[in-house]
Design a protein around this motif. Structure first.
Motif, PDB file in Angstrom:
ATOM      1  N   UNK A  60       8.412 -13.369  -1.643  1.00 51.19           N
ATOM      2  CA  UNK A  60       9.545 -14.165  -2.097  1.00 51.19           C
ATOM      3  C   UNK A  60      10.335 -14.671  -0.891  1.00 51.19           C
ATOM      4  N   UNK A  96       9.289   7.736  -4.745  1.00 51.93           N
ATOM      5  CA  UNK A  96       8.133   7.292  -5.525  1.00 51.93           C
ATOM      6  C   UNK A  96       6.841   7.874  -4.963  1.00 51.93           C
ATOM      7  N   UNK A  99       0.331   6.111  -1.565  1.00 48.92           N
ATOM      8  CA  UNK A  99       1.363   5.936  -0.546  1.00 48.92           C
ATOM      9  C   UNK A  99       1.269   4.549   0.076  1.00 48.92           C
ATOM     10  N   UNK A 147       2.883   1.890  -2.148  1.00 49.30           N
ATOM     11  CA  UNK A 147       4.336   1.784  -2.078  1.00 49.30           C
ATOM     12  C   UNK A 147       4.743   0.984  -0.849  1.00 49.30           C
ATOM     13  N   UNK A 148       4.076   1.246   0.277  1.00 43.14           N
ATOM     14  CA  UNK A 148       4.407   0.490   1.489  1.00 43.14           C
ATOM     15  C   UNK A 148       4.024  -0.982   1.372  1.00 43.14           C
ATOM     16  N   UNK A 203       5.733  -2.249  -2.611  1.00 38.94           N
ATOM     17  CA  UNK A 203       7.039  -1.802  -3.096  1.00 38.94           C
ATOM     18  C   UNK A 203       8.101  -2.888  -3.050  1.00 38.94           C
ATOM     19  N   UNK A 204       8.234  -3.515  -1.898  1.00 39.66           N
ATOM     20  CA  UNK A 204       9.276  -4.539  -1.743  1.00 39.66           C
ATOM     21  C   UNK A 204       9.007  -5.744  -2.640  1.00 39.66           C
ATOM     22  N   UNK A 205       7.744  -6.110  -2.727  1.00 38.50           N
ATOM     23  CA  UNK A 205       7.398  -7.262  -3.568  1.00 38.50           C
ATOM     24  C   UNK A 205       7.768  -6.997  -5.029  1.00 38.50           C
ATOM     25  N   UNK A 226       9.772  -4.830  -6.212  1.00 34.85           N
ATOM     26  CA  UNK A 226      11.235  -4.675  -6.335  1.00 34.85           C
ATOM     27  C   UNK A 226      11.908  -6.052  -6.394  1.00 34.85           C
ATOM     28  N   UNK A 227      11.482  -6.955  -5.548  1.00 30.98           N
ATOM     29  CA  UNK A 227      12.045  -8.319  -5.563  1.00 30.98           C
ATOM     30  C   UNK A 227      11.766  -8.995  -6.898  1.00 30.98           C
ATOM     31  N   UNK A 228      10.548  -8.806  -7.374  1.00 30.73           N
ATOM     32  CA  UNK A 228      10.163  -9.402  -8.659  1.00 30.73           C
ATOM     33  C   UNK A 228      11.071  -8.860  -9.774  1.00 30.73           C
ATOM     34  N   UNK A 263      14.768  -0.456  -9.397  1.00 31.42           N
ATOM     35  CA  UNK A 263      14.046   0.657  -8.755  1.00 31.42           C
ATOM     36  C   UNK A 263      13.249   1.451  -9.775  1.00 31.42           C
ATOM     37  N   UNK A 323      10.162  -0.331 -10.819  1.00 35.09           N
ATOM     38  CA  UNK A 323       9.103  -0.245  -9.811  1.00 35.09           C
ATOM     39  C   UNK A 323       8.442   1.137  -9.863  1.00 35.09           C
ATOM     40  N   UNK A 324       9.276   2.145  -9.974  1.00 34.72           N
ATOM     41  CA  UNK A 324       8.743   3.515 -10.033  1.00 34.72           C
ATOM     42  C   UNK A 324       7.818   3.694 -11.236  1.00 34.72           C
ATOM     43  N   UNK A 340       4.473   1.973 -10.671  1.00 41.52           N
ATOM     44  CA  UNK A 340       3.541   2.720  -9.828  1.00 41.52           C
ATOM     45  C   UNK A 340       2.955   3.917 -10.588  1.00 41.52           C
ATOM     46  N   UNK A 356      -2.377  -6.341  -6.147  1.00 38.54           N
ATOM     47  CA  UNK A 356      -1.033  -6.863  -6.345  1.00 38.54           C
ATOM     48  C   UNK A 356      -0.881  -7.534  -7.709  1.00 38.54           C
TER      49      UNK A 356
END
Lengths: 93, 199
Positions: free
Chosen positions: A64, A78, B16, B19-20, B23-25, B27-29, B41, B44-45, B48, B65
């Motif tokens: 994004x 998590x 693991x 998440x790396x 995770x950010x993607x 979360x942004x979505x 959050x 996202x949790x 996963x 993804x």
């Protein structure tokens, strides 16, 4: 409102609805007749379709434009949860 | 950072690493759809965890993804379903109020749509364009944004959205109509007529 003769207000609403439901034949004909003569509504129609394409594209971007960052705390939590699952669940790799 | 330096096999489904990597993607979505960071959050949790439980179903024909995103989309929908259960009141949008903002008494456009330049597809490569898209989404009333995203971004079926949000099809169409009018105008004003010369 005369049947099949729509103004811009009516056409814009129906064109929007056409992205979400099947319109009736008279509605489709009425829209087509209006769009044939009205450049503004033609632009509008083109543009709301462009917006849909753009939104579907946005759902697939690699990243994004202003990505939010999941806190390292949340990431750790998590990962821990997943590890617990991995250890307790029957994992056949 | 409490790194347990475990020997992880270089498996495609290493949690693991997920998440790396994603995770950010995710979360942004999620944050596009819900305002509350802690809700995002949680989404996202849950994504996963669900993914992990059903990881045997993962077929490499889609990317990890894409697969995770589709799980997240379901979680988002569930979130709105639950939220709806807790909060029963339904907001109906009055179509004439919507129309009066954009059309005069004769049903003509108050402000005529303009030709969009550059051609929209030429903007897709431009990060600034997407920033404007997100900005316009952010300006939308929450209710409209929710429905607009579920329909246009997540591509959920109209009937499904009506069911989840417990709204009538007519109300759904009015909400989407309003959202599209607002979004169209916002993009036109903030991108297509101001940045037309940008490359």
């Amino acid at each position: 409102m005369k049947p099949w003769i729509f103004n811009c207000k009516e056409v814009s609403r129906l064109v929007s609805e056409s992205l979400d439901r099947e319109l009736s034949l008279p509605q489709k004909i009425g829209i087509r007749m209006h769009l044939f003569m009205c450049n503004f509504c033609s632009l509008y129609k083109k543009q709301i379709i462009v917006m849909r394409d753009a939104m579907r594209l946005l759902a697939q971007v690699d990243e994004f434009p202003e990505p939010a960052v999941l806190s390292s705390e949340a990431k750790r939590r998590i990962k821990r949860l997943l590890t617990v699952h991995q250890e307790t669940g029957s994992l056949v790799d | 950072m409490g790194n347990k330096n475990e020997q992880k096999p270089k498996h495609a489904l290493d949690p693991a690493r997920w998440v790396d990597l994603y995770g950010d993607y995710l979360y942004s979505y999620a944050l596009l759809h819900v305002r509350d960071a802690s809700v995002a959050e949680d989404l996202v949790q849950e994504t996963f965890l669900s993914a992990f439980r059903s990881k045997d179903n993962f077929k490499a024909r889609s990317s990890e993804k894409t697969w995770l995103t589709s799980i997240l989309k379901h979680k988002i929908l569930d979130h709105f379903r639950k939220e709806k259960k807790e909060n029963r009141e339904t907001t109906n949008l009055d179509v004439s109020a919507v129309e009066n903002d954009f059309f005069d008494n004769h049903g003509h456009w108050k402000i005529m749509p303009k030709n969009w330049t550059p051609e929209p597809y030429q903007s897709y490569e431009n990060k600034e364009f997407w920033k404007v898209v997100l900005w316009c989404l952010g300006k939308m009333p929450e209710r409209l944004k929710t429905v607009f995203l579920l329909r246009e971004m997540d591509a959920w079926d109209s009937r499904k959205i009506c069911k989840v949000l417990e709204i009538s099809p007519t109300n759904l169409w009015v909400i989407l109509y309003r959202a599209r009018l607002l979004m169209r105008k916002c993009l036109e004003v903030n991108w297509f007529t101001t940045n037309g010369t940008k490359d």
